[in-house]
Write an enzyme that holds these catalytic residues in place. Structure first.
Site, PDB file in Angstrom:
ATOM      1  N   GLU A  77       0.830  -1.206   0.000  1.00  0.00           N
ATOM      2  CA  GLU A  77       0.000   0.000   0.000  1.00  0.00           C
ATOM      3  C   GLU A  77       0.863   1.255   0.000  1.00  0.00           C
ATOM      4  OE1 GLU A  77      -3.459   0.288   2.757  1.00  0.00           O
ATOM      5  OE2 GLU A  77      -2.403   2.053   3.546  1.00  0.00           O
ATOM      6  N   PHE A 106       0.674   5.841  -0.479  1.00  0.00           N
ATOM      7  CA  PHE A 106      -0.170   7.031  -0.516  1.00  0.00           C
ATOM      8  C   PHE A 106       0.472   8.073  -1.422  1.00  0.00           C
ATOM      9  CE2 PHE A 106       2.757   7.872   2.998  1.00  0.00           C
ATOM     10  CZ  PHE A 106       3.112   9.208   2.807  1.00  0.00           C
ATOM     11  N   PRO A 107      -0.319   8.964  -2.035  1.00  0.00           N
ATOM     12  CA  PRO A 107       0.251   9.977  -2.933  1.00  0.00           C
ATOM     13  C   PRO A 107       1.071  10.996  -2.142  1.00  0.00           C
ATOM     14  CG  PRO A 107      -2.118   9.728  -3.279  1.00  0.00           C
ATOM     15  CD  PRO A 107      -1.786   9.039  -2.008  1.00  0.00           C
ATOM     16  N   PRO A 108       2.364  11.177  -2.455  1.00  0.00           N
ATOM     17  CA  PRO A 108       3.177  12.163  -1.741  1.00  0.00           C
ATOM     18  C   PRO A 108       2.663  13.587  -1.943  1.00  0.00           C
ATOM     19  CG  PRO A 108       4.561  10.607  -2.907  1.00  0.00           C
ATOM     20  CD  PRO A 108       3.162  10.390  -3.393  1.00  0.00           C
ATOM     21  N   HIS A 116      -8.101   2.826  -3.424  1.00  0.00           N
ATOM     22  CA  HIS A 116      -9.027   3.025  -2.318  1.00  0.00           C
ATOM     23  C   HIS A 116     -10.023   4.106  -2.738  1.00  0.00           C
ATOM     24  CE1 HIS A 116      -5.943   1.578   0.923  1.00  0.00           C
ATOM     25  NE2 HIS A 116      -5.743   0.987  -0.246  1.00  0.00           N
ATOM     26  N   ARG A 146     -15.770   3.771   3.931  1.00  0.00           N
ATOM     27  CA  ARG A 146     -16.521   4.965   4.295  1.00  0.00           C
ATOM     28  C   ARG A 146     -15.594   6.153   4.387  1.00  0.00           C
ATOM     29  NH1 ARG A 146     -18.761   6.919  10.023  1.00  0.00           N
ATOM     30  NH2 ARG A 146     -16.619   7.645  10.002  1.00  0.00           N
ATOM     31  N   GLY A 147     -14.460   5.968   5.085  1.00  0.00           N
ATOM     32  CA  GLY A 147     -13.460   7.019   5.171  1.00  0.00           C
ATOM     33  C   GLY A 147     -13.604   7.880   6.402  1.00  0.00           C
ATOM     34  N   LYS A 181     -21.611  -6.390   3.789  1.00  0.00           N
ATOM     35  CA  LYS A 181     -20.803  -5.843   2.692  1.00  0.00           C
ATOM     36  C   LYS A 181     -20.386  -6.945   1.725  1.00  0.00           C
ATOM     37  CE  LYS A 181     -17.864  -3.608   5.451  1.00  0.00           C
ATOM     38  NZ  LYS A 181     -16.742  -2.712   5.874  1.00  0.00           N
ATOM     39  N   GLN A 240      -7.784  -3.626   8.907  1.00  0.00           N
ATOM     40  CA  GLN A 240      -7.046  -2.534   9.527  1.00  0.00           C
ATOM     41  C   GLN A 240      -5.794  -3.102  10.182  1.00  0.00           C
ATOM     42  OE1 GLN A 240      -6.044   0.505   9.744  1.00  0.00           O
ATOM     43  NE2 GLN A 240      -7.977   1.450  10.398  1.00  0.00           N
TER      44      GLN A 240
END
Length: 613
Positions: free
Chosen positions: A20, A22-24, A81, A111-112, A176, A187
């Protein structure tokens, strides 16, 4: 290719794994993350995933990164995501079309969390209030249903925002899956026994899709403490007892994290149900690589150990340091051409820069800084999901619901006097290093300059020193004094004028307010090294560098903390009005004095002045 199909087709003697990212926050970080992903791709992950900032805050960067990794020449099966949180109506449709056009077939439906400064989760698009709504919608549209493989989140330690029982949460998870989810990614967790018990309960509910546990190797103690709190992760007593004594030694923490992750994975895999693992990399590469090598899943057999360099260098002298350590205003200010930037939101040094190597391939050797080099893919990794980092439960009763600037001054003073152990800018008690300059910090705070970051000057102390040491226990560390604080606009003007008149090249500053105004006396892309170390067999490690881009990024974070705190009070309340005003009108100021050989240089400069002390 759909992840469900790749899982079914996976064979061989080892489990599969996914990574995984994340965008810097910066262009340089983004470019370097692509290179880092390319290196990690040689470890043969089954897929990679790209996170989605709260409220779509990283929409463009997330889509761009996912599109790059999915396409040739990378051709990595990519999972994006996607959250419902505060999403504008119609945006989810736009995103799904864009994802489909890029050939991406895998979605992790979430959901976030609320974006920074928002009071609560707001379903801006009434069609989507929970992750299950997103799953149902994708499955209801024929062109989406046939194209996408959908994953959903599971919470072995319980959802941090949910009042539901474990059984009720598992019922929601089954709903779900029944709505069309193909797999579950959990998580992060550290209690393996609890996880395995949870898996058995999930299976007993009739959920048969693959469960992929989320594994986040401990990188630094500060990050571990922050993210486990944010995610509501249960920390086993054994882990806490073993890790706490190591927390000030970056290398030992990192080594421990690698070994603990290996033990977790072996125990989980031996249970027989779990056939794959999802690594939360935090955009760092070395720990994940070491874990896979330690498991002998990569074809390489590298011993994972806690060995430290044993050679002790001779004490440094004026003659042995060389001309680069002779201090003049210009050489002291400009002896920083590469390295790491760290702006701590706390007053404690153990939340601040503790040395990442400057070479791009090894930026995460010692990632104890609040950020990292702004060129690093891990820059700004404190909350890779774009949340506020603060919840209502963080509000300390002794923060006293401030209604005036004097109340805020009293709160910051109470922290310095150890009457309270946290502030919105400090997760823990004052560290021993800050205690060495406590009278100076108290003097600034009494003046109404609320200090949120600082360090004293240090000239060649052993890296094994309990107060100032960092990195391998075989070198020497140096520091220039700096201090960061919030003050009003009038004082910011006075500070700027005073440094211009009296600084004589020895003093640099950055300052900015919540409106976007910025000032500073560091030319162009100049960078100020304020912490560095010398270790045998290694280049000089510059673990804290202060420069414009990182300061501005930290400024955004700092003012968002004020806004988040304000949002926990009703709009018409005195507390809300005060904190909103602070977020709009106060200035964040960072001042550096380059004479690290004079421990009193910064404080003499500030206090022997016409600044009102």
């Amino acid at each position: 290719m759909k992840l469900s199909e790749k899982i079914n087709a996976h064979g061989g003697s080892r489990p599969f794994y996914t990574f995984e990212f994340f965008p810097p926050r910066t262009n340089q970080g983004f470019e370097n993350l692509v290179a880092r992903i390319s290196r990690l791709a040689t470890l043969d992950p089954l897929a990679i995933s790209v996170t989605w900032g709260a409220g779509g805050s990283t929409k463009d960067r997330s889509l761009e990164l996912a599109g790059i990794t999915q396409s040739h020449p990378y051709s990595l099966a990519t999972m994006l995501h996607l959250t419902c949180t505060n999403m504008q109506e119609g945006l989810i449709d736009d995103v799904l079309e864009s994802v489909k056009d890029r050939g991406i077939q895998n979605i992790l439906a979430l959901r976030g969390d609320p974006p920074r400064g928002k009071e609560e989760w707001i379903p801006s698009d009434p069609r989507f209030t929970h992750a299950i709504d997103l799953v149902r919608y994708i499955r209801s549209v024929p062109e989406y249903s046939s194209h996408f493989c959908i994953g959903v989140a599971g919470y072995p330690d319980g959802h941090p925002d949910s009042p539901l029982s474990e059984d009720a949460e598992i019922d929601n998870l089954k709903a779900k899956v029944d709505a069309g989810a193909d797999f579950i990614i959990t998580q992060l967790f550290y209690d393996v026994d609890q996880f395995l018990r949870w898996v058995k309960k999930v299976r007993a509910k009739g959920i048969t899709v693959p469960i992929i546990p989320g594994i986040m190797p401990v990188q630094t103690y500060a990050t571990f403490a922050r993210l486990t709190k944010l995610c509501g992760t249960k920390v086993p007593k054994k882990l806490e007892d073993e890790l706490t004594p190591l927390k000030h030694d970056d290398r030992l923490v990192k080594d421990y994290g690698v070994n603990y992750a290996i033990e977790m994975i072996r125990k989980i895999h031996s249970d027989g149900d779990i056939q794959g693992f999802h690594f939360c990399t935090l955009n760092l590469e070395k720990s994940v690589q070491r874990v896979l090598e330690g498991l002998q899943w990569t074809g390489a057999v590298n011993e994972v150990s806690n060995k430290l360099i044993a050679d002790i260098p001779a004490p440094l002298t004026e003659n042995s340091q060389g001309t680069e350590f002779l201090i003049t205003p210009s050489s002291a200010a400009n002896n920083a051409t590469s390295g790491l930037v760290s702006f701590s939101k706390t007053k404690t040094k153990n939340e601040m820069g503790k040395g990442e190597v400057n070479d791009a391939a090894s930026w995460d050797d010692f990632p104890n800084g609040r950020f990292g080099d702004f060129k690093s893919p891990a820059f700004g990794n404190q909350d890779p999901w774009g949340g506020s980092g603060m919840t209502r439960t963080d509000i300390h009763p002794q923060w006293a619901n401030p209604k005036s600037s004097e109340d805020l001054t009293r709160m910051f003073m109470s922290y310095l006097e150890s009457k309270i152990t946290t502030t919105p800018f400090s997760d823990g008690a004052l560290c021993p290093e800050s205690v060495t300059i406590l009278p100076q910090l108290k003097k600034l705070t009494q003046r109404g300059w609320w200090t949120v970051g600082s360090q004293p000057a240090v000239d060649g102390i052993s890296s094994a020193d309990e107060t100032f040491g960092w990195g391998p226990r075989s070198g020497w560390v140096f520091q220039k004094a700096f201090v960061e604080f919030f003050c009003d606009g009038k004082d910011a003007d006075a500070i700027e004028a005073y440094i211009a008149e009296k600084g004589q090249g020895w003093v640099h500053y950055f300052m900015a307010n919540g409106k976007g105004d910025f000032r500073g006396n560091v030319a162009g892309d100049g960078r100020n090294a304020v912490t560095w170390g010398i270790f045998p067999g290694s280049e000089i490690l510059q673990s804290t560098i202060i420069e414009r881009e990182s300061f501005i990024t930290w400024k955004e974070e700092a003012f968002s903390i004020w806004k988040s705190w304000a949002s926990f009070y009703r709009p018409a309340s005195p507390e809300r009005q005060l904190l909103d005003e602070v977020a709009k009108e106060r200035w964040l100021v960072s001042i550096i004095h380059h004479d690290y050989k004079n421990a009193d240089a910064l404080w003499t400069f500030l206090f022997d002045s016409e600044l009102g002390f």
